[in-house]
Every structure is written in C-alpha cells, then in structure tokens.
Design a protein around this motif. Structure first.
Motif, short mmCIF file in Angstrom:
data_model
loop_
_atom_site.label_atom_id
_atom_site.label_comp_id
_atom_site.label_asym_id
_atom_site.label_seq_id
_atom_site.Cartn_x
_atom_site.Cartn_y
_atom_site.Cartn_z
N MET A 85 17.03 53.78 54.22
CA MET A 85 16.04 52.48 54.52
C MET A 85 17.16 51.29 53.77
O MET A 85 17.57 50.32 54.63
N LEU A 86 17.44 51.69 52.81
CA LEU A 86 17.58 50.92 52.10
C LEU A 86 18.89 50.36 51.97
O LEU A 86 19.76 49.25 52.43
N ARG A 87 19.50 51.58 52.56
CA ARG A 87 21.20 50.62 52.96
C ARG A 87 21.31 50.38 53.42
O ARG A 87 22.59 49.54 53.47
N ASP A 88 20.56 50.45 54.62
CA ASP A 88 20.47 50.50 56.19
C ASP A 88 20.66 49.21 56.04
O ASP A 88 21.17 48.45 57.08
N THR A 89 19.82 48.49 55.09
CA THR A 89 19.72 46.46 55.65
C THR A 89 20.85 45.72 55.64
O THR A 89 21.24 45.01 55.48
N GLY A 90 21.56 46.36 54.58
CA GLY A 90 22.98 45.90 54.33
C GLY A 90 23.33 44.74 52.94
O GLY A 90 24.23 43.90 53.02
N ILE A 91 22.39 44.95 52.78
CA ILE A 91 22.03 43.40 52.00
C ILE A 91 21.97 44.13 49.88
O ILE A 91 21.69 43.55 49.09
N VAL A 92 21.43 45.64 49.93
CA VAL A 92 21.55 45.23 48.41
C VAL A 92 22.03 47.35 48.17
O VAL A 92 22.96 47.70 48.70
N LYS A 93 22.20 47.61 46.92
CA LYS A 93 23.37 48.24 46.32
C LYS A 93 22.02 49.10 46.07
O LYS A 93 21.42 48.59 45.29
N HIS A 94 22.02 50.41 45.38
CA HIS A 94 20.87 51.25 44.96
C HIS A 94 21.35 52.85 44.69
O HIS A 94 21.51 52.95 45.15
N ARG A 130 29.61 54.44 33.95
CA ARG A 130 30.15 55.91 35.11
C ARG A 130 29.09 55.19 36.55
O ARG A 130 29.70 55.27 37.39
N ILE A 131 27.58 55.61 35.94
CA ILE A 131 26.86 55.40 37.33
C ILE A 131 27.56 53.70 38.07
O ILE A 131 26.52 53.82 39.09
N GLY A 132 27.24 52.68 37.17
CA GLY A 132 27.59 51.55 37.68
C GLY A 132 28.23 52.02 38.68
O GLY A 132 28.57 51.15 39.98
N GLU A 133 29.80 52.06 38.12
CA GLU A 133 30.86 52.35 39.03
C GLU A 133 30.45 52.96 39.86
O GLU A 133 30.90 52.65 41.95
N ALA A 134 29.34 54.16 40.47
CA ALA A 134 29.93 54.42 41.56
C ALA A 134 28.50 54.13 41.71
O ALA A 134 29.39 53.54 43.53
N ILE A 135 27.82 53.58 41.95
CA ILE A 135 26.73 52.51 43.31
C ILE A 135 27.53 50.97 43.38
O ILE A 135 27.46 50.92 44.49
N GLY A 136 28.66 50.94 42.32
CA GLY A 136 29.28 49.86 42.62
C GLY A 136 28.57 48.51 42.25
O GLY A 136 28.16 46.59 42.83
N VAL A 173 18.42 36.96 42.41
CA VAL A 173 19.40 36.45 42.27
C VAL A 173 20.66 37.31 42.94
O VAL A 173 20.80 38.25 42.23
N ARG A 174 21.61 37.36 43.05
CA ARG A 174 22.86 38.61 44.38
C ARG A 174 23.02 38.65 42.53
O ARG A 174 23.80 37.72 41.64
N GLY A 175 23.59 39.68 43.23
CA GLY A 175 24.55 40.81 42.18
C GLY A 175 24.12 40.69 40.75
O GLY A 175 24.22 42.03 39.84
N ILE A 176 22.93 40.62 40.59
CA ILE A 176 22.10 41.16 39.03
C ILE A 176 21.62 42.40 39.96
O ILE A 176 21.44 42.61 40.81
N CYS A 177 21.70 43.62 38.88
CA CYS A 177 21.01 44.67 38.87
C CYS A 177 19.88 44.82 37.94
O CYS A 177 20.07 45.04 36.87
N LEU A 178 18.72 45.06 38.76
CA LEU A 178 17.58 45.91 38.04
C LEU A 178 17.63 46.72 37.96
O LEU A 178 18.24 48.31 38.43
N CYS A 210 17.86 57.07 35.88
CA CYS A 210 17.37 55.51 35.48
C CYS A 210 17.92 55.18 37.24
O CYS A 210 18.38 55.75 38.02
N ALA A 211 16.87 54.50 38.15
CA ALA A 211 16.61 53.79 39.17
C ALA A 211 17.39 52.22 39.11
O ALA A 211 17.71 51.28 37.71
N PHE A 212 18.17 52.13 40.15
CA PHE A 212 19.37 50.73 39.98
C PHE A 212 18.88 50.14 41.68
O PHE A 212 18.85 51.17 42.67
N LEU A 213 18.70 48.96 41.31
CA LEU A 213 18.38 48.31 42.94
C LEU A 213 19.08 46.74 42.16
O LEU A 213 19.23 46.07 41.81
N ALA A 214 20.22 46.08 43.47
CA ALA A 214 21.05 44.84 43.47
C ALA A 214 21.00 44.51 44.49
O ALA A 214 21.36 44.83 44.86
#
Length: 282
Positions: free
Chosen positions: A28-37, A73-79, A124-129, A276-280
């Motif tokens: 559901m989040l991936r399909d928005t096209g606006i986030v990496k998570h 490593r996990i950051g590279e995987a998620i982008g 803020v675009r690009g910041i990963c929570l 960890c959970a990641f959302l950007a």
C-alpha cells in the motif's frame, strides 16, 4: 495484510551466507510512488555474537562501526543514505518531533540533541525517519496529498497513550494533513497470541478504550494474566484519529513467532540486537 519480503538484489535468491539484505515493505505504501520504506530483519549485517547480524542499535554494546555499516547496508537496500537518516530516542513516551532539514543525520552519523522522542514526522524530501524495535509496534503514516510522513514507536504505554493519534494530530497541525487522506500501517511486532500482560496493563487499556471494544482487544487467561492485541488496539487508535478503514494495513508478521529472522525481546531478552523501521519521502 501480507507484507512483501524484498531483497537488495532481486535477481538472486536470498542466501544468508551471501550477505543479501532483506527487508519487509507494505504494498500500500510502495504503490503511492512517493516514499521509500521498509522494516529490517536480523539478516545481512556484519555484527557478531548474539547481535548476529544486522543489529541496528548503538546502545546495546555492539561495535559502533559494525552498527553504522549495518545501517549503511539496509539503507542501500531501501534506497536511502545514512547521512539522510534521523533516528528517534525512545523512552516509551508519546512525544512526537517535527523533523527538519537541520536534523539530517542525527542519531546515525551525528549526535542527537533531543531525547524522549518516540515519534517523528516530516515533510522534507529525502530525510529518512528511523525508529527502533524488538517486539513493540511500528506505526507508519503517509499523507500522499500534503506529501508528509510519520513514523512512531508504540509499545503498550505508547498504545494506551495513543501515540498514533498524537502523530496524526501533529501532522494535521504542522502540515495541514487531513486524517482522511492518511495511509497508516501497523508494522511487524508481537502478536496477541504471544503478548501476555498483567492486570495493571489491562487496567490502563480499560481506562482509555470503550468497554464495547474490550472483547476484541484482550482476553483473560486461566493464570490471571491476559493476552493483549496491540495490532487491533492500534488499528482502533488509527480510526479514532480519523483514518479511514480502507486506508489501514495491519501486519501479519509477529517478531516472537519469527525470532529466527527478527529480534524479539520476549525470546532473546537483553542479549540481542534491534530492528528498525524506515520511512522517507522520495
């Protein structure tokens, strides 16, 4: 709600010995096209001993350089890059922080100048929570209209304190979000069959949730203990906050049931790493 297991290199079958970095994501989040998570597993990192292997905590005695490499490593995987991550400082509060450009990198490559923060929001675009777990509940929030996001940590204290609702309220106040537009997810965490609690916890639940809901939120066992459903309870918090039922996704992944690939405090105690959970915003 089925979560998809994703691998850094999708052309290869996952091989634990090969160093691939899998993570869980919500369609559901991936399909928005606006986030990496994503939500991490304990696989694909460089930590040894009982941290093995993708430990994402600097506070449990692991080698800081190993932890930082795990984040890379996990950051590279998620982008996302470690320099763009901002990490919570969790103490089971319901405090939520508005993350700005000045916070970029805090908790990962820079010292944090805040504490007692269990929720983060930003536009803020690009910041990963980034928030941290080992059985507690990650809560994801994406407003595709106002282009704003939130990520909150909700153990039983955060759940009865309704941190999910407070996160939505701060997104509304800070970014003009309409709760009816927000997509919200309950992330991988301990399931109701595994989460035994005592009477004092249930008393707190009873204080803040209508009696008509009690039967769906917990049940009493023969030993005087209770089984509490944090997934359903946070789903109720979402709806109380004004999020539409069709905009809610609830996990089917229990950290304790899947402790071979996910850290679980109930299984491993203090001798473990953290997930960890990641959302950007892209």
């Amino acid at each position: 709600m089925d979560l998809g297991l994703v691998y850094k290199n999708r052309e290869h079958i996952f091989d634990e010995a090969g160093g691939e970095v899998p993570y869980l994501e919500y369609p559901m989040l991936r399909d928005t096209g606006i986030v990496k998570h994503g939500f991490s597993t304990c696989l694909g990192g460089v930590s040894g001993g009982y941290y093995k292997s993708l430990n994402l905590s600097f506070d449990r005695g692991d080698d800081p350089e190993a932890v930082r490499e795990n984040f890379r490593r996990i950051g590279e995987a998620i982008g996302v890059q470690v320099e763009d991550m901002v990490m919570s400082k969790q103490t089971h509060t319901t405090n939520v922080r508005v993350v700005t450009e000045e916070d970029r990198g805090k908790g990962i490559v820079r010292d944090r100048d805040y504490t007692d923060i269990d929720g983060l929001i930003t536009n803020v675009r690009g910041i990963c929570l980034v928030t941290s777990y080992a059985d507690c509940v990650p809560l994801y929030f994406v407003d595709p209209v106002r282009k704003a996001i939130g990520l909150s940590h909700s153990g039983w204290r955060g759940t009865v304190g309704k941190i999910g609702k407070k996160t939505v309220e701060l997104m509304t106040e800070s970014f003009g979000s309409d709760p009816a537009d927000i997509l919200a997810c309950v992330g991988p965490s301990i399931c109701s069959d595994c989460y035994e609690v005592s009477q004092d916890v249930i008393d707190k639940v009873k204080e803040v949730f209508d009696e008509a809901l009690w039967e769906s939120l917990f049940y009493e066992k023969g030993n005087g203990k209770y089984q509490l459903d944090l997934w359903k309870t946070n789903e109720e918090v979402f709806q109380e906050a004004g999020i539409l039922p069709e905009h809610i996704a609830v996990t089917n992944v229990c950290t304790r049931c899947n402790s071979r690939i996910l850290y679980s405090h109930r299984v491993q105690g203090d001798k473990r790493g953290n997930l960890c959970a990641f959302l950007a915003l892209k």
